[in-house]
Design a protein around this motif. Sequence first.
Motif, PDB file in Angstrom:
ATOM      1  N   ALA A 410      -6.268  73.732  27.157  1.00  0.00           N
ATOM      2  CA  ALA A 410      -5.748  72.541  26.474  1.00  0.00           C
ATOM      3  C   ALA A 410      -6.847  71.853  25.669  1.00  0.00           C
ATOM      4  CB  ALA A 410      -5.156  71.579  27.500  1.00  0.00           C
ATOM      5  N   ILE A 411      -8.070  71.828  26.204  1.00  0.00           N
ATOM      6  CA  ILE A 411      -9.187  71.229  25.461  1.00  0.00           C
ATOM      7  C   ILE A 411      -9.497  72.061  24.220  1.00  0.00           C
ATOM      8  CG2 ILE A 411     -11.651  70.691  25.574  1.00  0.00           C
ATOM      9  CD1 ILE A 411     -11.245  70.105  28.561  1.00  0.00           C
ATOM     10  N   ALA A 412      -9.528  73.384  24.386  1.00  0.00           N
ATOM     11  CA  ALA A 412      -9.894  74.265  23.273  1.00  0.00           C
ATOM     12  C   ALA A 412      -8.823  74.317  22.191  1.00  0.00           C
ATOM     13  CB  ALA A 412     -10.174  75.669  23.805  1.00  0.00           C
ATOM     14  N   ALA A 413      -7.565  74.014  22.538  1.00  0.00           N
ATOM     15  CA  ALA A 413      -6.456  74.182  21.585  1.00  0.00           C
ATOM     16  C   ALA A 413      -5.940  72.868  21.019  1.00  0.00           C
ATOM     17  CB  ALA A 413      -5.304  74.932  22.259  1.00  0.00           C
ATOM     18  N   HIS A 414      -6.535  71.723  21.388  1.00  0.00           N
ATOM     19  CA  HIS A 414      -5.897  70.454  20.992  1.00  0.00           C
ATOM     20  C   HIS A 414      -6.050  70.164  19.507  1.00  0.00           C
ATOM     21  CE1 HIS A 414      -9.953  68.603  21.395  1.00  0.00           C
ATOM     22  NE2 HIS A 414      -9.478  67.644  20.621  1.00  0.00           N
ATOM     23  N   HIS A 415      -6.890  70.914  18.783  1.00  0.00           N
ATOM     24  CA  HIS A 415      -6.971  70.781  17.321  1.00  0.00           C
ATOM     25  C   HIS A 415      -6.452  72.029  16.613  1.00  0.00           C
ATOM     26  CE1 HIS A 415      -8.543  66.886  16.908  1.00  0.00           C
ATOM     27  NE2 HIS A 415      -9.776  67.114  17.342  1.00  0.00           N
ATOM     28  N   GLY A 416      -5.719  72.890  17.353  1.00  0.00           N
ATOM     29  CA  GLY A 416      -5.134  74.079  16.750  1.00  0.00           C
ATOM     30  C   GLY A 416      -6.105  75.216  16.548  1.00  0.00           C
ATOM     31  N   ASP A 417      -7.307  75.151  17.155  1.00  0.00           N
ATOM     32  CA  ASP A 417      -8.264  76.252  17.007  1.00  0.00           C
ATOM     33  C   ASP A 417      -7.827  77.500  17.771  1.00  0.00           C
ATOM     34  OD1 ASP A 417      -9.919  74.650  15.473  1.00  0.00           O
ATOM     35  OD2 ASP A 417     -10.904  73.802  17.227  1.00  0.00           O
ATOM     36  N   VAL A 426       0.332  71.773  24.291  1.00  0.00           N
ATOM     37  CA  VAL A 426       1.034  71.201  23.130  1.00  0.00           C
ATOM     38  C   VAL A 426       1.165  69.686  23.278  1.00  0.00           C
ATOM     39  CG1 VAL A 426       3.185  71.221  21.828  1.00  0.00           C
ATOM     40  CG2 VAL A 426       2.291  73.353  22.763  1.00  0.00           C
ATOM     41  N   LEU A 427       1.470  69.227  24.489  1.00  0.00           N
ATOM     42  CA  LEU A 427       1.627  67.792  24.715  1.00  0.00           C
ATOM     43  C   LEU A 427       0.307  67.051  24.525  1.00  0.00           C
ATOM     44  CD1 LEU A 427       4.004  67.759  27.819  1.00  0.00           C
ATOM     45  CD2 LEU A 427       4.575  67.438  25.422  1.00  0.00           C
ATOM     46  N   VAL A 428      -0.804  67.659  24.945  1.00  0.00           N
ATOM     47  CA  VAL A 428      -2.111  67.023  24.742  1.00  0.00           C
ATOM     48  C   VAL A 428      -2.401  66.888  23.251  1.00  0.00           C
ATOM     49  CG1 VAL A 428      -4.589  67.328  25.053  1.00  0.00           C
ATOM     50  CG2 VAL A 428      -3.047  67.727  26.971  1.00  0.00           C
ATOM     51  N   ALA A 429      -2.127  67.937  22.483  1.00  0.00           N
ATOM     52  CA  ALA A 429      -2.349  67.872  21.037  1.00  0.00           C
ATOM     53  C   ALA A 429      -1.453  66.803  20.395  1.00  0.00           C
ATOM     54  CB  ALA A 429      -2.089  69.243  20.409  1.00  0.00           C
ATOM     55  N   ALA A 430      -0.192  66.736  20.837  1.00  0.00           N
ATOM     56  CA  ALA A 430       0.727  65.723  20.294  1.00  0.00           C
ATOM     57  C   ALA A 430       0.274  64.316  20.656  1.00  0.00           C
ATOM     58  CB  ALA A 430       2.144  65.976  20.813  1.00  0.00           C
ATOM     59  N   ALA A 431      -0.155  64.129  21.901  1.00  0.00           N
ATOM     60  CA  ALA A 431      -0.629  62.807  22.325  1.00  0.00           C
ATOM     61  C   ALA A 431      -1.887  62.409  21.561  1.00  0.00           C
ATOM     62  CB  ALA A 431      -0.897  62.817  23.828  1.00  0.00           C
ATOM     63  N   ASP A 432      -2.765  63.379  21.292  1.00  0.00           N
ATOM     64  CA  ASP A 432      -3.981  63.106  20.520  1.00  0.00           C
ATOM     65  C   ASP A 432      -3.611  62.632  19.105  1.00  0.00           C
ATOM     66  OD1 ASP A 432      -6.765  63.133  19.883  1.00  0.00           O
ATOM     67  OD2 ASP A 432      -6.453  65.030  18.854  1.00  0.00           O
ATOM     68  N   ALA A 433      -2.629  63.309  18.501  1.00  0.00           N
ATOM     69  CA  ALA A 433      -2.201  62.914  17.156  1.00  0.00           C
ATOM     70  C   ALA A 433      -1.556  61.532  17.159  1.00  0.00           C
ATOM     71  CB  ALA A 433      -1.228  63.953  16.606  1.00  0.00           C
ATOM     72  N   ILE A 434      -0.748  61.239  18.180  1.00  0.00           N
ATOM     73  CA  ILE A 434      -0.089  59.927  18.263  1.00  0.00           C
ATOM     74  C   ILE A 434      -1.129  58.819  18.410  1.00  0.00           C
ATOM     75  CG2 ILE A 434       1.436  58.494  19.662  1.00  0.00           C
ATOM     76  CD1 ILE A 434       2.942  61.078  20.399  1.00  0.00           C
TER      77      ILE A 434
END
Length: 528
Positions: A410-417, A426-434
Amino acid sequence: MITEFSSVIFYIREVMIIIYYLAIAIVAFSVGAFIGYIVRKKIAEAKITSAEEASKKLLEEAQRGAEAKKKEAILEAKEEAHKLRSELDSETRERRNELQRLERRLLQKEETLDRKSEAMERKEEGIQSLEQELDKQKKDVAEVLQQQMDELVKISNLSFNQARELLLKRVEEEIKHETAMLIKDYETQAKEEGEKKAREIISLAIQRCAADHVAESTVSVVALPNDEMKGRIIGREGRNIRTLETLTGIDLIIDDTPEAVILSGFDPIRREVARTALEKLILDGRIHPARIEEMVEKAQKEIEQKIREEGEQATFETGVNGLHPELIKLLGRLQYRTSYGQNVLKHSIEVASLAAVMAAELEVDVTLAKRAGLLHDIGKAVDHEVEGPHVTIGANLAKKYRESNEVIHAIAAHHGDEAFRSIEAVLVAAADAISAARPGARRETLEAYIKRLEKLEEIANSFEGVEKSYAIQAGREIRIIIKPEKIDDANAVTMARDLAKSIEKNLDYPGQIKVVVIRETRAVDYAK
């Protein structure tokens, strides 16, 4: 002497009498026994005789009964045999009748098959004749088509290959148009359903998460009791200010600002140490190199303790347990780290809360989403000390301190890398964007903002058929006006999707950018 002799004689006489009677008794017993034996023998012979007679009678009766039983058994056997014979005869007749019926049915089927076979033969003959007729017609049609093709070539001045290419091109355009229409319909339907559900989940998450809006800069201001304190801070020939700058690594700006000193530096922890030490020196009043060194050391210890407390407070606030002490310390360092002016520790706590709420709504692992959300930006605590992007640094730190593979991913993928492999990622990435996109969360310099808008419009103008493009909503929306004679409605949908992918590939930006493609058809006429 005579008396003794008479006694002996008397004794002998008595003995003789006893012997006499005893002999008489023995003789009587023997005679009685002999008589008894004779009598018993006679009685036994009589009984044997009567028993023999009785046995003879019983034997005769048994023989007569056996004869009767034998006759009865013979009669019963004859009756049973007769019954079985009659049943066998009836069963045989039934089977014979059944066989006869089967034989008749077989004969009927054979006749039917013969008739069908004859019909099939007739049909095959008819089909063969039809095939011959069709072959003849095909030849005729081919000749007619060839004649028509020749005529068309003469009329249109196009060869066969050119006409075929023209036709294929038209078919390709029609298929492309229909495909674009289908894509538009499916995208519209999916967006309507997906956006409705996403809005519900995100709005619920935002409502339940009340985070502060924090914006910080790279400078700190220390108030002074009076302007005379500026000279004491500078010291004789500037030794005090040089000592403070050398020990903290922070620049002190003493200008015409009344009763204030500005601390400037990109390392917020060093800047906080300098600010704390300077405030202590001002309160103490003794400002000289030795005292400055002592106060800086005390300030460093206080900041380290405060960093640890901030990290523990963050874990307590989010309910994340079992973190390695070094990770807790790194979390505390995020209190003094900003991204686009947004406090990273507050941002991490907010992301953890948002991810947990959305995970609860989707019935997935809430604990995992919360833990990954809190640690997703942990790499920013040391990104100025370690080379590489904060995503890679954070994943390596999580791996080093034995976090689970799901948290690391989740840490490695939260910016789509990396490609998402779990819903929690996916939820971590969405929460980061929000968290990053909410109003007031982040800010950027005017120069970077203008460059981003120019780059956004440049990407939009690079597409064929674009007439004008406008970046609006502070760069969160791009509106493109296309030429209607070059791009139709169906291809406008395809352009919007391609433009969005190009922006994702070539531009770095916080949050998301809405792409709007506008096609206008005008009908113009003049009244004379």
